[in-house]
Design an enzyme around this catalytic site. Structure first.
Site, PDB file in Angstrom:
ATOM      1  CE1 TYR A 123      -3.018  -3.151   0.795  1.00  0.00           C
ATOM      2  CE2 TYR A 123      -4.493  -1.265   0.667  1.00  0.00           C
ATOM      3  CZ  TYR A 123      -4.290  -2.636   0.642  1.00  0.00           C
ATOM      4  OH  TYR A 123      -5.355  -3.475   0.455  1.00  0.00           O
ATOM      5  CE  LYS A 175       2.620 -17.835  -0.148  1.00  0.00           C
ATOM      6  NZ  LYS A 175       1.764 -19.048  -0.127  1.00  0.00           N
ATOM      7  CG  ASP A 209      -1.067 -20.446   1.362  1.00  0.00           C
ATOM      8  OD1 ASP A 209      -0.414 -19.932   2.292  1.00  0.00           O
ATOM      9  OD2 ASP A 209      -0.574 -21.286   0.596  1.00  0.00           O
ATOM     10  CG  ASP A 233      -7.954  -5.043   1.719  1.00  0.00           C
ATOM     11  OD1 ASP A 233      -9.008  -4.702   2.296  1.00  0.00           O
ATOM     12  OD2 ASP A 233      -7.766  -4.885   0.504  1.00  0.00           O
TER      13      ASP A 233
END
Ligand code: NAD
Length: 338
Positions: A123, A175, A209, A233
């Site tokens: 962002y 991740k 995930d 988000d």
């Protein structure tokens, strides 16, 4: 004492759910004085800017704002005003609770809090096209920024939130298997800070995930979740889905000098003007604002009235299976304020 709060109705369904929220909070005796300001598409007509100086000055002065959703053009046009506000006031912690209010739905008794880093990651808006030969848009790249400062303060915020609110566990979502530098740094910092809270707050980590799958299969194994901006988000919308949808999910953007409260959802162009948007997320954002101002008893009364109104079932908006409008639901909440 009456506190002055900047009020930004926003775009799309924003004005309707804001009006409903103000009615409920005023009826609850919240004692707030509203200073209405424009931002987003609504501000362009009047001020030729989606984020007028007067709106920024009002937030700077009052230090608290309640904001409806703001439309961001997709692909082209001005950059997100929501992101601009978070940057302007360094609102680094985005707190998004997901709690069951409609019992007997797919899941019951959900009580999760997602803490999203709100100023870094993808962002930061560092992105550009790369031209090759005649093709000026042959490729595009975005830069994900994770700083030690940013990661430390958000993870610490999550642990302190857990301590303050009597929660049992913090799960860091990442991740780091693929993004070994950015997400690796975030995870390393998280593990180090977790040691400071050992014996008080449990800690574990999950790859994003797998976390998404586990949230759907068995959300009860989670409690407080902390993660970088983009993952937050996405997973906060998923968590809203666990408790009835986006109409039920509030959020707080917290910094040292200011705090802005808003629903998680956007301006819902498909519902704008229909009068049937669910105002619950915005009213709950108002409750988080009241908590922030130390008026938790009033906030709890409003939350209880919402729960009662939903349980009674006769004034529900279509997203909750009813056929009533924004105003009817707000009236049902007001009737149950006691
Ligand atoms: P959205 O959240 O506006 O809508 C997604 C879906 O949820 C739609 O089907 C909508 O009808 C439904 N929904 C949302 N709020 C609801 C409510 N209160 N009651 C009942 N149903 C509701 O997402 P979108 O359509 O992807 O985005 C629309 C605009 O909002 C875009 O310009 C986007 O950038 C912006 N946006 C703003 C914010 C914000 O202001 N914080 C957040 C997300 C999206």
């Amino acid at each position: 004492m009456s506190e002055i709060v900047t009020l930004i109705p926003g775009d799309g369904i924003g004005p309707a759910i804001t009006e409903a929220t103000v009615r409920v909070l005023d009826a609850a005796g919240a004692g707030l004085q509203w200073e209405e300001c424009l931002a987003g598409v609504a501000a362009i007509d009047e001020y030729h800017s989606p984020l007028p100086d007067g709106t920024l000055a009002s937030i700077r002065k009052n230090r608290v704002a309640l904001k409806g959703p703001l439309t961001t053009p997709v692909g082209t046009g001005f950059r997100s005003i929501n992101v601009a506000l978070r940057k302007e006031f360094d609102l680094y912690a985005n707190v998004r609770p997901a709690r069951t209010l409609q019992h007997g739905a797919r899941y019951d008794d959900i009580d999760l809090v997602l803490i999203r880093e709100n100023t870094e990651g993808l962002y930061v808006g560092v992105e550009h096209y790369i031209g090759i030969g005649d093709d000026s848009k042959a490729a595009a790249e975005s830069v994900m920024i994770v700083t030690r400062h940013g990661a430390e303060r958000i993870v610490r915020y999550a642990f302190d939130y857990a301590v303050r609110n009597g929660r049992r566990k913090v799960t860091l979502v990442h991740k780091a298997n693929i993004l070994k530098f950015t997400q690796g740094l975030f995870l390393d910092i998280g593990r180090r800070i977790a040691e400071e809270y050992e014996g008080r707050i449990e800690f574990d980590d999950r790859i994003v995930d797998a976390a998404a799958m586990r949230l759907v299969l068995d959300p009860y194994q989670f409690d407080v979740l902390v993660m970088e901006n983009m993952f937050g988000d996405i997973l906060s919308d998923l968590m809203a889905g666990l408790v009835g949808g986006l109409g039920m999910a509030p959020g707080a953007n917290i910094g040292h000098d200011a705090a802005i409260f808003e629903p998680v959802h956007g301006s819902a162009p498909d519902l704008a003007g229909t009068g049937v948007a669910n105002p619950t997320a915005m009213i709950l954002a108002g409750c988080m604002l009241l908590d922030h101002l130390g008026r938790q008893p009033v906030a709890d009364r409003v939350r209880m009235a919402i729960e009662d109104a939903i349980r009674a079932g006769e004034s529900l908006t279509p997203d909750l299976g009813g056929s009533h409008g924004t105003d009817a639901f707000a009236a049902a909440v007001i009737a149950r304020l006691g």
